[in-house]
Design a protein around this motif. Structure first.
Motif, mmCIF file in Angstrom:
data_model
loop_
_atom_site.group_PDB
_atom_site.id
_atom_site.type_symbol
_atom_site.label_atom_id
_atom_site.label_comp_id
_atom_site.label_asym_id
_atom_site.label_seq_id
_atom_site.Cartn_x
_atom_site.Cartn_y
_atom_site.Cartn_z
ATOM 1 N N GLY A 187 0.956 -1.155 0.021
ATOM 2 C CA GLY A 187 0.041 0.045 0.127
ATOM 3 C C GLY A 187 1.107 1.426 -0.343
ATOM 4 N N TYR A 188 2.144 0.664 -0.096
ATOM 5 C CA TYR A 188 2.682 2.366 -0.131
ATOM 6 C C TYR A 188 2.191 3.427 -1.479
ATOM 7 N N HIS A 189 2.039 2.076 -2.078
ATOM 8 C CA HIS A 189 2.084 3.706 -3.483
ATOM 9 C C HIS A 189 0.503 4.170 -3.263
ATOM 10 N N GLU A 190 0.335 4.767 -1.878
ATOM 11 C CA GLU A 190 -0.963 5.473 -1.595
ATOM 12 C C GLU A 190 -0.494 6.550 -1.257
ATOM 13 N N THR A 191 1.073 6.707 -0.989
ATOM 14 C CA THR A 191 1.520 7.427 0.346
ATOM 15 C C THR A 191 1.445 9.175 -0.622
ATOM 16 N N GLY A 192 0.563 10.076 0.724
ATOM 17 C CA GLY A 192 0.223 11.023 -0.352
ATOM 18 C C GLY A 192 -0.929 11.853 -0.222
ATOM 19 N N ILE A 193 -1.531 10.254 0.045
ATOM 20 C CA ILE A 193 -3.357 10.723 -1.332
ATOM 21 C C ILE A 193 -4.123 10.937 0.522
ATOM 22 N N ASP A 194 -4.737 11.851 0.669
ATOM 23 C CA ASP A 194 -5.549 12.202 1.446
ATOM 24 C C ASP A 194 -7.404 11.155 2.105
ATOM 25 N N PHE A 195 -6.709 10.730 3.149
ATOM 26 C CA PHE A 195 -7.250 9.098 3.384
ATOM 27 C C PHE A 195 -9.149 9.508 3.066
ATOM 28 N N SER A 196 -9.819 10.978 3.239
ATOM 29 C CA SER A 196 -10.812 11.175 2.392
ATOM 30 C C SER A 196 -11.010 10.893 0.703
ATOM 31 N N VAL A 197 -10.237 11.801 0.862
ATOM 32 C CA VAL A 197 -10.350 11.341 -0.959
ATOM 33 C C VAL A 197 -10.575 10.251 -1.356
ATOM 34 N N LEU A 198 -8.726 9.352 -1.282
ATOM 35 C CA LEU A 198 -8.470 7.532 -1.149
ATOM 36 C C LEU A 198 -9.928 7.038 -0.843
ATOM 37 N N LYS A 199 -10.406 7.153 0.487
ATOM 38 C CA LYS A 199 -11.294 6.464 0.968
ATOM 39 C C LYS A 199 -13.219 6.538 -0.126
ATOM 40 N N CYS A 200 -13.473 8.069 -0.065
ATOM 41 C CA CYS A 200 -14.477 8.880 -1.628
ATOM 42 C C CYS A 200 -13.951 7.727 -3.161
ATOM 43 N N ILE A 201 -12.563 7.959 -3.760
ATOM 44 C CA ILE A 201 -12.469 7.201 -4.418
ATOM 45 C C ILE A 201 -12.783 5.818 -4.800
#
Length: 328
Positions: A175-189
């Motif tokens: 899951g290191y590829h998601e570093t830097g993405i806001d959690f709320s944005v990630l959850k939303c996507i």
């Protein structure tokens, strides 16, 4: 009171922005006719990719007239592109039709996305290795046996697979590829996406794109420029120095063969950049613009990149038909 209104407006703007991101990553509703046309075309691309790469593998190994280095990496490239047609293309087609994320879970998506990155990156690195081999064969003929021997072949092969495994399985599965993405944005996507979408953080997108595409692309351009300069120099030399009529016809044939090599390399390079440049440009820009690129556009540029796995064997078969691949 004004502060409360201000905070409320900010919250509404933030929620609107997040909603827009969710909307961008939701799979568009398609009519049955549209699905048949779109996925029917993608199935044709998949079948062509499989058939062309099998043809190339068989043709290269049934008629071993090429140098070992060339034959090995052409076979390896065709095998990688064949796996793209056998694994990645069917996965993306099934994902678009049946939403594999909800059927099999996010871990299966991460595994298949790792395979996707590994094979696509390996295909690009193979092209850069073969471009390097053509450069040595044409411009550094006397040193070919030193620079393109069995030892260097093994080194290139090991470095290729170690590198692609690290930037795919080594980073995506944890899951290191998601570093830097806001959690709320990630959850939303992930909640709104109806497929196993690729969502990469800015850091991973930039680093992986440089390793997978931009650096190999620069090397391919540099090698091609050297090849063109060499071919041009040889052409001028033969026109200016060789004036004997008996030799003129032989030299003209050799000159035309060199020009075919240069033209074919230009076509290969142009096809490579045409297929992959849009995807890697979108891949890098997406994180910087808060993932506002629509899913449909990302889907198109991704499949344009996959099409390179069909174009590679087609162009190399044409190249072989003109006797431009290195012969022993």
């Amino acid at each position: 009171m004004e502060r409360m209104i201000s905070k409320s407006n900010i919250t509404n703007v933030a929620n609107k922005t997040q909603a827009d991101i969710c909307l961008d990553y939701s799979t568009p509703d398609l009519t049955e006719t549209s699905k048949v046309l779109i996925y029917g075309f993608l199935i044709i691309v998949m079948v062509l990719t499989i058939a062309l790469n099998i043809t190339l593998i068989v043709k290269i190994n049934l008629n071993p007239k090429h140098k070992l280095f060339t034959r090995f990496f052409l076979t390896s490239l065709a095998s990688v592109d064949l796996c793209v047609g056998l694994i990645i293309m069917p996965f993306n087609i099934m994902d678009g039709l049946y939403d594999l994320r909800h059927l099999f879970g996010s871990k299966t998506c991460a595994l298949l996305n790792s395979v996707d990155v590994m094979l696509s990156t390996s295909s690009i690195l193979h092209l850069s290795i073969l471009t390097y081999e053509r450069y040595i064969a044409l411009c550094k003929t006397l040193s070919y046996g030193i620079k393109c021997n069995k030892k260097s072949m093994k080194i290139f092969c090991c470095l290729n697979w170690i590198l692609v495994i690290i930037i795919s399985f080594g980073i995506i599965l944890p899951g290191y590829h998601e570093t830097g993405i806001d959690f709320s944005v990630l959850k939303c996507i992930y909640s709104s996406a109806n497929s196993c979408v690729h969502v990469f953080g800015v850091y991973y997108a930039v680093i992986s794109s440089v390793i997978s595409f931009f650096l190999p692309g620069v090397l391919i351009i540099c090698f091609n420029i050297r090849v063109f300069k060499h071919v041009r120099f040889q052409s001028q030399y033969r026109r200016n120095i060789l004036g004997i009529k008996v030799r003129h016809r032989i030299r003209t044939v050799r000159q035309s063969q060199s020009m075919r090599v240069a033209r074919t390399i230009a076509v290969l390079t142009g096809c490579f950049f045409l297929c992959w440049l849009p995807f890697f440009t979108v891949n890098v820009l997406s994180g910087f613009i808060n993932y506002k690129i629509p899913f449909t556009f990302e889907f198109i540029v991704l499949w344009l990149g996959y099409c390179n796995s069909a174009m590679n064997p087609l162009l190399y078969l044409l190249l072989e038909g003109k006797s431009c691949i290195g012969k022993s």
